[in-house]
Write a protein that holds these residues in place. Structure first.
Motif, PDB file in Angstrom:
ATOM      1  N   GLY A 114     -77.331  97.945 -49.985  1.00 53.32           N
ATOM      2  CA  GLY A 114     -77.153  96.653 -50.623  1.00 53.32           C
ATOM      3  C   GLY A 114     -78.454  95.878 -50.709  1.00 53.32           C
ATOM      4  N   GLU A 115     -78.349  94.558 -50.770  1.00 56.77           N
ATOM      5  CA  GLU A 115     -79.539  93.716 -50.881  1.00 56.77           C
ATOM      6  C   GLU A 115     -80.223  93.573 -49.530  1.00 56.77           C
ATOM      7  N   PHE A 116     -81.530  93.475 -49.567  1.00 55.91           N
ATOM      8  CA  PHE A 116     -82.281  93.307 -48.328  1.00 55.91           C
ATOM      9  C   PHE A 116     -83.554  92.521 -48.614  1.00 55.91           C
ATOM     10  N   ARG A 131     -86.705  89.754 -52.115  1.00 57.38           N
ATOM     11  CA  ARG A 131     -85.301  90.183 -52.013  1.00 57.38           C
ATOM     12  C   ARG A 131     -85.094  91.321 -52.995  1.00 57.38           C
ATOM     13  N   PHE A 132     -84.581  92.445 -52.493  1.00 59.47           N
ATOM     14  CA  PHE A 132     -84.544  93.671 -53.297  1.00 59.47           C
ATOM     15  C   PHE A 132     -83.208  94.399 -53.161  1.00 59.47           C
ATOM     16  N   THR A 133     -82.926  95.194 -54.160  1.00 62.19           N
ATOM     17  CA  THR A 133     -81.941  96.272 -54.057  1.00 62.19           C
ATOM     18  C   THR A 133     -82.604  97.601 -54.385  1.00 62.19           C
ATOM     19  N   ASP A 134     -83.659  97.544 -55.167  1.00 63.68           N
ATOM     20  CA  ASP A 134     -84.377  98.754 -55.597  1.00 63.68           C
ATOM     21  C   ASP A 134     -85.364  99.187 -54.522  1.00 63.68           C
ATOM     22  N   HIS A 135     -85.165 100.396 -53.993  1.00 59.42           N
ATOM     23  CA  HIS A 135     -86.009 100.870 -52.890  1.00 59.42           C
ATOM     24  C   HIS A 135     -87.445 101.094 -53.332  1.00 59.42           C
ATOM     25  N   ALA A 136     -87.633 101.553 -54.544  1.00 55.79           N
ATOM     26  CA  ALA A 136     -88.992 101.802 -55.026  1.00 55.79           C
ATOM     27  C   ALA A 136     -89.765 100.491 -55.138  1.00 55.79           C
ATOM     28  N   ALA A 137     -89.110  99.466 -55.652  1.00 57.70           N
ATOM     29  CA  ALA A 137     -89.780  98.158 -55.767  1.00 57.70           C
ATOM     30  C   ALA A 137     -90.092  97.589 -54.389  1.00 57.70           C
ATOM     31  N   ALA A 138     -89.160  97.772 -53.464  1.00 50.36           N
ATOM     32  CA  ALA A 138     -89.384  97.265 -52.106  1.00 50.36           C
ATOM     33  C   ALA A 138     -90.521  98.014 -51.423  1.00 50.36           C
ATOM     34  N   GLN A 152     -84.830  93.192 -43.474  1.00 53.68           N
ATOM     35  CA  GLN A 152     -83.565  92.636 -43.007  1.00 53.68           C
ATOM     36  C   GLN A 152     -82.525  92.701 -44.117  1.00 53.68           C
ATOM     37  N   PRO A 153     -81.281  93.045 -43.804  1.00 49.74           N
ATOM     38  CA  PRO A 153     -80.240  92.948 -44.836  1.00 49.74           C
ATOM     39  C   PRO A 153     -80.090  91.499 -45.278  1.00 49.74           C
TER      40      PRO A 153
END
Length: 282
Positions: A114-116, A131-138, A152-153
């Protein structure tokens, strides 16, 4: 008695929140003045307030703190609190904390479902938080930070209920204020260059929020080997967890906004009294 409120070059006289505090100290006959950190200072007590550019020069900031004979909060507290990895220490002592993973530079992160949120471990004013959902962007954001970070979630309750900031002076509860949601998807935008603009208002905390804040201060004081009264000021930021229970988001012991604009003048008078008592002991 001379008291200096430490600021930074970008906001040499703070952001206006301390106007009632300055008035309260002046009424009590205290010689009080602002001074940006980094230069020699002479005072009965130096109180860290708007030192919000320290994240860019943390080593210099801590070195300067070490030259101040009477500093509030004191250097060991500041050194511990300027690295948000303290959240993991509090969690290990049983404090209900927003789940927090500490990611060292170059380490492979494990992102929650989910969002983190990804934010630097040393940071102020939500700068560098995303704040992300996309792992690549994070992952790209983590790499761009290039420093120790926290993952953190995202607590979705913040979108509806925001955060509650509970303020303590010399270990005693003073007042609270509400902070609206700040993080949309992507990176937070720091309009002033020093902090992300917040939507603030006065609020009465719930009994469970106060109970958590009291626990946080007790555990932090034990970890730091100081009495609660030795923490001249503290702000405990809490959010609502998935089950409705309050969770600690941050414990601010270095340079938090204290929300004097959003409460009665009695709060400024309480802090002024605590400052004078601390200065007299220094």
């Amino acid at each position: 008695m001379r008291v200096v409120l430490a600021s930074c070059a970008g906001l040499p006289e703070g952001d206006g929140d301390e106007e009632s505090l300055l008035a309260a100290l002046a009424r009590d006959g205290v010689d009080v003045a602002w001074q940006p950190w980094g230069t020699p200072v002479e005072a009965d007590l130096v109180v860290l307030r708007a030192t919000w550019d320290y994240t860019e020069r943390l080593d210099d900031f801590l070195a300067w703190c070490g030259t101040v004979p009477a500093l509030a909060n004191p250097l060991p507290v500041v050194r511990w609190n300027t690295d948000k990895s303290y959240l993991a220490e509090l969690a290990a002592r049983g404090v209900p904390v927003v789940p927090t993973a500490v990611v060292e530079p170059g380490a492979e992160p494990s992102f929650p479902d989910g969002e983190f949120v990804v934010k630097p471990a040393v940071g102020a004013g939500s700068r560098g938080a995303g704040r992300f959902t996309d792992h690549a962007a994070a992952r790209a954001h983590l790499e761009s930070l290039g420093v120790k970070a926290l993952v953190q979630p995202y607590q979705s309750s913040v979108d509806e209920h925001g955060e509650t900031a509970l303020v303590f002076f010399a270990g005693e509860y003073s007042h609270s204020f509400h902070k609206g949601p700040m993080l949309a998807q992507g990176l937070a935008e720091a309009e002033s260059g020093l902090y992300v603009e917040e939507r603030l208002a006065g609020i009465e905390p719930s009994a469970r929020q106060v109970e958590l804040a009291e626990q946080v201060l007790d555990v932090a004081a034990e970890l730091l080997s100081v009495p609660r009264t030795g923490l001249l000021y503290a702000r405990v930021d809490v959010v609502e967890g998935p089950d409705g229970s309050p969770l600690l988001l941050e414990l601010e012991l270095t340079e938090p906004t204290l929300g004097f604009k959003f409460t009665t003048e009695a709060a400024a008078s309480r802090f002024a009294k605590a400052i004078q008592e601390a200065a007299s002991r220094a």
